[in-house]
Design a protein around this motif. Structure first.
Motif, PDB file in Angstrom:
ATOM      1  N   ALA A 115      -1.789 -47.205 -14.985  1.00 26.92           N
ATOM      2  CA  ALA A 115      -2.664 -46.034 -15.055  1.00 26.92           C
ATOM      3  C   ALA A 115      -4.061 -46.413 -15.537  1.00 26.92           C
ATOM      4  O   ALA A 115      -5.065 -45.866 -15.064  1.00 26.92           O
ATOM      5  CB  ALA A 115      -2.051 -44.978 -15.955  1.00 26.92           C
ATOM      6  N   ALA A 116      -4.139 -47.377 -16.468  1.00 24.86           N
ATOM      7  CA  ALA A 116      -5.456 -47.815 -16.959  1.00 24.86           C
ATOM      8  C   ALA A 116      -6.246 -48.460 -15.822  1.00 24.86           C
ATOM      9  O   ALA A 116      -7.460 -48.242 -15.679  1.00 24.86           O
ATOM     10  CB  ALA A 116      -5.281 -48.795 -18.116  1.00 24.86           C
ATOM     11  N   ILE A 117      -5.552 -49.250 -14.998  1.00 27.26           N
ATOM     12  CA  ILE A 117      -6.218 -49.933 -13.880  1.00 27.26           C
ATOM     13  C   ILE A 117      -6.638 -48.926 -12.803  1.00 27.26           C
ATOM     14  O   ILE A 117      -7.755 -48.990 -12.269  1.00 27.26           O
ATOM     15  CB  ILE A 117      -5.288 -51.033 -13.310  1.00 27.26           C
ATOM     16  CG1 ILE A 117      -5.123 -52.151 -14.338  1.00 27.26           C
ATOM     17  CG2 ILE A 117      -5.831 -51.575 -11.994  1.00 27.26           C
ATOM     18  CD1 ILE A 117      -4.025 -53.162 -14.009  1.00 27.26           C
ATOM     19  N   ILE A 118      -5.766 -47.980 -12.514  1.00 20.13           N
ATOM     20  CA  ILE A 118      -6.101 -46.968 -11.503  1.00 20.13           C
ATOM     21  C   ILE A 118      -7.302 -46.138 -11.984  1.00 20.13           C
ATOM     22  O   ILE A 118      -8.252 -45.905 -11.233  1.00 20.13           O
ATOM     23  CB  ILE A 118      -4.881 -46.062 -11.203  1.00 20.13           C
ATOM     24  CG1 ILE A 118      -3.795 -46.872 -10.499  1.00 20.13           C
ATOM     25  CG2 ILE A 118      -5.292 -44.853 -10.356  1.00 20.13           C
ATOM     26  CD1 ILE A 118      -2.448 -46.156 -10.376  1.00 20.13           C
ATOM     27  N   GLU A 131      -2.028 -53.439  -4.568  1.00 15.89           N
ATOM     28  CA  GLU A 131      -3.259 -53.948  -3.934  1.00 15.89           C
ATOM     29  C   GLU A 131      -4.385 -54.131  -4.948  1.00 15.89           C
ATOM     30  O   GLU A 131      -5.301 -54.916  -4.726  1.00 15.89           O
ATOM     31  CB  GLU A 131      -3.714 -52.982  -2.829  1.00 15.89           C
ATOM     32  CG  GLU A 131      -2.823 -53.013  -1.598  1.00 15.89           C
ATOM     33  CD  GLU A 131      -3.261 -51.977  -0.553  1.00 15.89           C
ATOM     34  OE1 GLU A 131      -4.483 -51.840  -0.330  1.00 15.89           O
ATOM     35  OE2 GLU A 131      -2.372 -51.305  -0.003  1.00 15.89           O
ATOM     36  N   LEU A 132      -4.304 -53.385  -6.048  1.00 15.52           N
ATOM     37  CA  LEU A 132      -5.378 -53.472  -7.052  1.00 15.52           C
ATOM     38  C   LEU A 132      -5.272 -54.750  -7.888  1.00 15.52           C
ATOM     39  O   LEU A 132      -6.230 -55.145  -8.547  1.00 15.52           O
ATOM     40  CB  LEU A 132      -5.333 -52.254  -7.987  1.00 15.52           C
ATOM     41  CG  LEU A 132      -5.683 -50.908  -7.370  1.00 15.52           C
ATOM     42  CD1 LEU A 132      -5.528 -49.802  -8.402  1.00 15.52           C
ATOM     43  CD2 LEU A 132      -7.102 -50.929  -6.815  1.00 15.52           C
ATOM     44  N   ARG A 150      -1.962 -39.351  -9.272  1.00 13.82           N
ATOM     45  CA  ARG A 150      -2.045 -40.809  -9.176  1.00 13.82           C
ATOM     46  C   ARG A 150      -2.140 -41.244  -7.710  1.00 13.82           C
ATOM     47  O   ARG A 150      -2.976 -42.067  -7.347  1.00 13.82           O
ATOM     48  CB  ARG A 150      -0.803 -41.399  -9.854  1.00 13.82           C
ATOM     49  CG  ARG A 150      -0.633 -42.891  -9.709  1.00 13.82           C
ATOM     50  CD  ARG A 150       0.757 -43.295 -10.227  1.00 13.82           C
ATOM     51  NE  ARG A 150       1.191 -44.522  -9.589  1.00 13.82           N
ATOM     52  CZ  ARG A 150       1.300 -45.692 -10.216  1.00 13.82           C
ATOM     53  NH1 ARG A 150       1.042 -45.786 -11.497  1.00 13.82           N
ATOM     54  NH2 ARG A 150       1.675 -46.752  -9.555  1.00 13.82           N
ATOM     55  N   ASN A 151      -1.285 -40.678  -6.890  1.00 13.69           N
ATOM     56  CA  ASN A 151      -1.304 -41.052  -5.481  1.00 13.69           C
ATOM     57  C   ASN A 151      -2.625 -40.665  -4.826  1.00 13.69           C
ATOM     58  O   ASN A 151      -3.172 -41.420  -4.016  1.00 13.69           O
ATOM     59  CB  ASN A 151      -0.129 -40.390  -4.750  1.00 13.69           C
ATOM     60  CG  ASN A 151       1.194 -40.991  -5.212  1.00 13.69           C
ATOM     61  OD1 ASN A 151       1.233 -42.130  -5.683  1.00 13.69           O
ATOM     62  ND2 ASN A 151       2.264 -40.212  -5.113  1.00 13.69           N
ATOM     63  N   ASP A 152      -3.106 -39.517  -5.211  1.00 22.78           N
ATOM     64  CA  ASP A 152      -4.382 -39.053  -4.682  1.00 22.78           C
ATOM     65  C   ASP A 152      -5.514 -39.996  -5.097  1.00 22.78           C
ATOM     66  O   ASP A 152      -6.408 -40.317  -4.310  1.00 22.78           O
ATOM     67  CB  ASP A 152      -4.623 -37.638  -5.217  1.00 22.78           C
ATOM     68  CG  ASP A 152      -5.784 -36.974  -4.516  1.00 22.78           C
ATOM     69  OD1 ASP A 152      -5.860 -37.127  -3.283  1.00 22.78           O
ATOM     70  OD2 ASP A 152      -6.612 -36.337  -5.203  1.00 22.78           O
ATOM     71  N   MET A 153      -5.463 -40.445  -6.341  1.00 22.75           N
ATOM     72  CA  MET A 153      -6.504 -41.368  -6.834  1.00 22.75           C
ATOM     73  C   MET A 153      -6.444 -42.693  -6.084  1.00 22.75           C
ATOM     74  O   MET A 153      -7.480 -43.249  -5.713  1.00 22.75           O
ATOM     75  CB  MET A 153      -6.326 -41.597  -8.339  1.00 22.75           C
ATOM     76  CG  MET A 153      -6.678 -40.371  -9.176  1.00 22.75           C
ATOM     77  SD  MET A 153      -6.146 -40.539 -10.893  1.00 22.75           S
ATOM     78  CE  MET A 153      -7.477 -41.521 -11.558  1.00 22.75           C
ATOM     79  N   LEU A 154      -5.239 -43.198  -5.855  1.00 21.85           N
ATOM     80  CA  LEU A 154      -5.100 -44.457  -5.115  1.00 21.85           C
ATOM     81  C   LEU A 154      -5.731 -44.309  -3.729  1.00 21.85           C
ATOM     82  O   LEU A 154      -6.435 -45.207  -3.252  1.00 21.85           O
ATOM     83  CB  LEU A 154      -3.617 -44.850  -4.998  1.00 21.85           C
ATOM     84  CG  LEU A 154      -2.966 -45.390  -6.270  1.00 21.85           C
ATOM     85  CD1 LEU A 154      -1.458 -45.542  -6.080  1.00 21.85           C
ATOM     86  CD2 LEU A 154      -3.577 -46.739  -6.673  1.00 21.85           C
TER      87      LEU A 154
END
Lengths: 454, 482
Positions: B352-355, A25-26, A11-15
């Motif tokens: 998680a869906a948004i990411i 921020e998203l 997850r952190n890598d994807m961010l």
């Protein structure tokens, strides 16, 4: 228990790859004032076994058919479902697919819908059918909407024996339309026939007759159909499919539309849903009917295949001019019905139906000779009938419940002056022993009741 | 291989004896039913043994793509993984074998579950009350509009129209028409949202409601929502939220806090109940305090003794829209899902869906045109316009995607994006699945340069090739005839 797939580090890598330093921020487009500042006031997630335990305890608070013998109908019937039905509808390939928008990878669903439509047509004697509606009530309401649209008239005649919930749904569905709904006069629970000569059916959108009707009585739809044959009003028959291998199908009664509740084929009681409505019509209405339709075609190499067809009727193309707003229907329930009809065959369905009929008549005969109990109607009935009791039907039901019997439905719920009338349904699943036990228990509880007459 | 229909597989005389006539129960059926009421010609149902039936449907099943097999990025449909435990609990006989008209004293567990589920949905969406009755999202919309209608009639408001954005689902305008209103379109701004300024131009005192999908079908949050609320209040215009995209908001923001008067939940999307090849879904509706009196009846209520009952005493109700109480077995699954996830898990779902959506968007935006280039919520929309210039349509790209064992995104929707590819990965896909999908789309773009005819003739590896929809409509073969 979470079903999110990525690990914390992924997850952190994807961010990072998205180019933000943290999730917040998203969602900056959401005004700060609208973002929740604290967690939802729900329990935190639970492990799977705890969820199972909670659900098991809730299920145990219901008296199901393992401890009660069911004599209830009113549009929901306790027919047998062969094990093969659940075996197929539990398969991921059917269960976890979406609506077949990409036909080339949805042939299983599309062919099974085509087979469902074909079976509905054969059973009802109609020429076309759709992929399903939500339930019997909404299918009936959609038939009214179609008839209004087709005829341009605003008067609708309902048979007096139409299921009260179906009438209620028609009322709700048409609240935004200027409509004149008339209930035909009743004679002994059936449509009174002589009035048909006096009504101007050229000035009406449709006539809706249910058979077997809410009281279990069989309407003479062939006669009614012959009255309406040359009239502008469309003839809509609401039919229990369980009866249709034996009783006059809507197609033999010159119906324009046939609708009904098909949960009786392969779908359990499920506390009233999901069930499955069917919708069939004459071919000339192909472009007017609601809902999805599967049709055969060919691929580039001439191989047979199936696609959703005539989608220009539907909301995603025609939007406010669509024939209906329905999108998601009851596909998996329709598949269950398809498998049921295929497993049972015509003979199997006829046996289930005639056993239900014979057992219902056996029980009604035995009850009718109990002191102060009478059959309310003398007409032919299918697997459901109304008895008048010497005590309030609700009280009778409560007393029978202690005997392990779900005795029926009090008509008082739908017709407030009919306190002592009880609607009883019998299916092929009820054994002779259970029928005799019903009679014994009924006789006993009426004697013990304070207001009972011995 | 072509699978014959059940009618072609049928052989006269084959049967299964699931039911046998019971001894001691006799009687002449014709007499019981009345000779004049009997069917004249047999229906002609197929005759097959159980083994043959099971094989037929098993072979058919193998021709389906499904979420247990692979990625299903169908935008606005939220094709997330369907947990198996939900199937197990829905089949408990205490849920599956109870009759809808049983006395409420014998179904306290079912009513308790429905009551709790409604309470949970209230909290999740920030609404005042919830009805579980609608059988699907579109019926939820219709139900919301019928309540809107009753609200205005009761107040003596003279209303005629409902405002709908040009990016809306088709069910919205269709539901509006059936509720007796006229849809009025509002155009999306250059930012892809409904702007307060444009709303000011379109709204008037005849506007009964505005229907918004939030996040909208472009995957963008309607960031003018607070202003929209103020404008609507001035005209006594109700706000309806199409909840198809609620997955993006779980634990993050709530329709009720935004001022919505009504929202429908797609339990088969957000709350993971399986879609079954087109249903059953469930379309519960949540309402604000001012719409509460108009909810469909019955509603599930609880008395001082903690007993649950069905309340019909609701004089302003729009009435009943289902034969019974809605798709109960679907509710059981959604309830189990919410219990499993809890408040922490639901927030994690949305994040998680948004990411996942933003990650995929970043990977694809250099190859496919991204008309609205900013952070998205749970989904995003690409336009196959670069590819169209090279002679290949979005439909053909979608068909080529099928060759890779992946379902295509939603295409040509929303209508305001030409050659649209609407992509919703959901939270249950891992990063490898997203990378794989991005690689495939980039490869297809290369193929368009190198061998466009090959892409145009796809799919190549599916159970059947491209099917002729025009031929299907022309033939009109919707039921098998020997």
């Amino acid at each position: 228990m979470s079903y999110v797939s990525n690990s914390e580090s992924e997850r952190n890598d994807m961010l990072k790859k998205i180019g933000v330093s943290k999730f917040e921020e998203l969602i900056e487009e959401i005004p700060e004032s609208l973002r929740l500042k604290k967690p939802l006031a729900l329990d935190k997630g639970k492990p799977e076994f705890e969820v199972v335990n909670i659900l098991r305890k809730l299920a145990a608070k219901n008296k199901d058919s393992s401890e009660m013998t069911c004599f209830m109908g009113g549009g929901a019937y306790d027919h047998y479902v062969p094990a093969g039905v659940d075996a197929i509808i539990s398969r991921s390939e059917f269960l976890t697919a979406y609506t077949p928008y990409q036909a080339e990878v949805s042939q299983g669903t599309l062919q099974s819908i085509y087979e469902f439509q074909s079976l509905v047509c054969r059973l009802t004697g109609m020429e076309i059918a759709n992929a399903s509606m939500y339930d019997g009530a909404s299918a009936t309401a959609e038939a009214v909407l179609m008839a209004l649209n087709q005829t341009g008239k605003n008067k609708v005649y309902l048979a007096p024996g139409l299921h009260p919930a179906y009438k209620a749904v028609i009322d709700a569905y048409t609240a935004g339309i200027d409509l004149d709904i008339q209930v035909l006069k009743e004679d002994s629970g059936l449509v009174e026939m002589s009035q048909l000569n006096d009504i101007d059916f050229d000035d009406a959108a449709c006539v809706i007759v249910q058979s077997p009707n809410f009281f279990g009585l069989i309407e003479n739809i062939k006669s009614i159909g012959s009255y309406l044959k040359d009239k502008k009003a469309m003839f809509v028959v609401v039919a229990n499919p369980m009866a249709l291998t034996i009783l006059t199908p809507p197609g033999e009664a010159d119906a324009d539309i046939a609708v009904g509740e098909m949960h009786v084929f392969g779908n359990g009681l499920n506390y009233g849903g999901p069930y499955v409505g069917y919708f069939a019509a004459q071919k000339k209405y192909m472009r007017k009917i609601p809902g999805r339709i599967s049709a055969s075609t060919e691929d580039a190499d001439g191989r047979k295949g199936y696609v959703l067809t005539l989608q220009t009727r539907e909301q995603h193309i025609r939007r406010d001019k669509a024939t209906s707003n329905i999108c998601t229907n009851q596909a998996l329930c329709a598949l269950a019905s398809t498998i049921y009809m295929t497993l049972m065959g015509e003979e199997g369905i006829s046996t289930a139906a005639s056993e239900s009929v014979r057992k219902a008549h056996y029980l009604s005969d035995k009850l009718a000779v109990l002191p102060n109990v009478s059959l309310v109607y003398q007409g032919n009935f299918f697997n459901e009938f109304v008895v008048r009791l010497p005590i309030a039907a609700e009280e009778f039901i409560n007393l029978m419940e202690k005997e392990g019997i779900l005795a029926g439905i009090p008509l008082f719920w739908f017709y407030p002056d009919r306190t002592n009338d009880l609607l009883i349904a019998v299916t092929e699943k009820r054994s002779k022993e259970e029928l005799d036990a019903f009679v014994d228990a009924a006789s006993r509880v009426m004697k013990s009741s304070k207001v009972g007459v011995s | 291989m072509t699978e014959p229909t059940i009618f072609e597989l049928s052989v006269k005389g084959r049967k299964n004896n699931y039911i046998k006539p019971e001894d001691g129960i006799g009687g002449d059926i014709e007499k019981m039913l009345g000779k004049e009421n009997l069917r004249e010609k047999p229906a002609g149902l197929p005759e097959m043994t159980e083994n043959e039936v099971i094989r037929h449907f098993t072979r058919l099943s193998s021709k389906n793509h499904h979420i247990d097999k692979g990625f299903y990025p169908l935008g606005s449909c939220t094709m997330k993984y369907n947990p198996k435990v939900n199937e197990q609990v829905a089949r408990f006989s205490g849920f599956s074998e109870i009759h809808p008209f049983q006395m409420t004293g014998t179904v306290q567990g079912a009513l308790h579950l429905m009551y709790d589920l409604a309470e949970m949905l209230k909290e999740i969406a920030g609404m005042h009350a919830v009805s579980l009755q609608p059988a699907a999202g579109a019926q939820g919309e219709f139900c919301g509009l019928l309540m809107t209608r009753k609200y205005h009639i009761k107040k003596g408001n003279d209303k005629e129209t409902v405002i709908i954005p040009d990016s809306a689902h088709g069910t919205n305008p269709a539901s509006v028409t059936f509720a007796g209103y006229r849809p009025v379109q509002i155009n999306s701004s250059a930012d892809g949202i409904v702007s307060a300024d444009e709303l000011e131009r379109v709204i008037d005192d005849k506007t009964a409601a505005i229907m918004l999908t939030n996040p909208n079908t472009l995957g963008l949050f309607e960031s003018d929502i607070e202003k929209i609320y103020k404008i609507c209040r001035k005209h006594d215009t109700l706000m309806y939220m199409d909840g198809a995209n609620l997955n993006a908001l779980l634990g993050i923001a709530r329709p009720g806090d935004m001022g919505f008067d009504c929202v429908h939940f797609n339990l088969h999307k957000t709350f993971s109940t399986p879609h079954g090849g087109g249903g059953p879904g469930a379309g519960a509706v949540g309402v604000s305090e001012r719409l509460e009196p108009f909810l469909p009846k019955p509603i599930i209520a609880k008395n001082e003794d903690e007993e649950y009952y069905l309340s019909y005493n609701r004089p302003d109700s729009i009435g009943q829209i289902h034969s019974f109480y809605g798709n109960f077995a679907v509710m059981v699954r959604a309830y189990a899902y919410i219990l499993s996830n809890g408040s922490d898990g639901l927030r994690e779902v949305a994040e998680a869906a948004i990411i996942n959506a933003n990650y995929l968007k970043e990977k694809l935006k250099d190859t496919y045109h991204l008309p609205f280039d900013r952070h998205c919520m749970h989904e995003f929309v690409l336009a196959g316009t670069n590819q169209k210039k090279k002679g290949v349509k979005t439909l053909e790209i979608a068909k080529r995607i099928l060759d890779f064992g992946i379902h295509a995104p939603t295409i040509y929707f929303p209508l305001i994006v030409s050659e649209a590819l609407m992509i919703e990965p959901t939270e249950t896909e891992n990063v490898q699945a997203l990378d794989n999908f991005a690689d495939i789309l980039i490869q297809i773009d290369k193929e368009i340069d190198e061998k466009p005819e090959f892409v145009k003739e796809s799919p190549h590896n599916t159970p059947v090739g491209r099917l002729d929809e025009v031929l299907a409509a022309k033939r009109g073969d919707v039921a098998y005839i020997e």
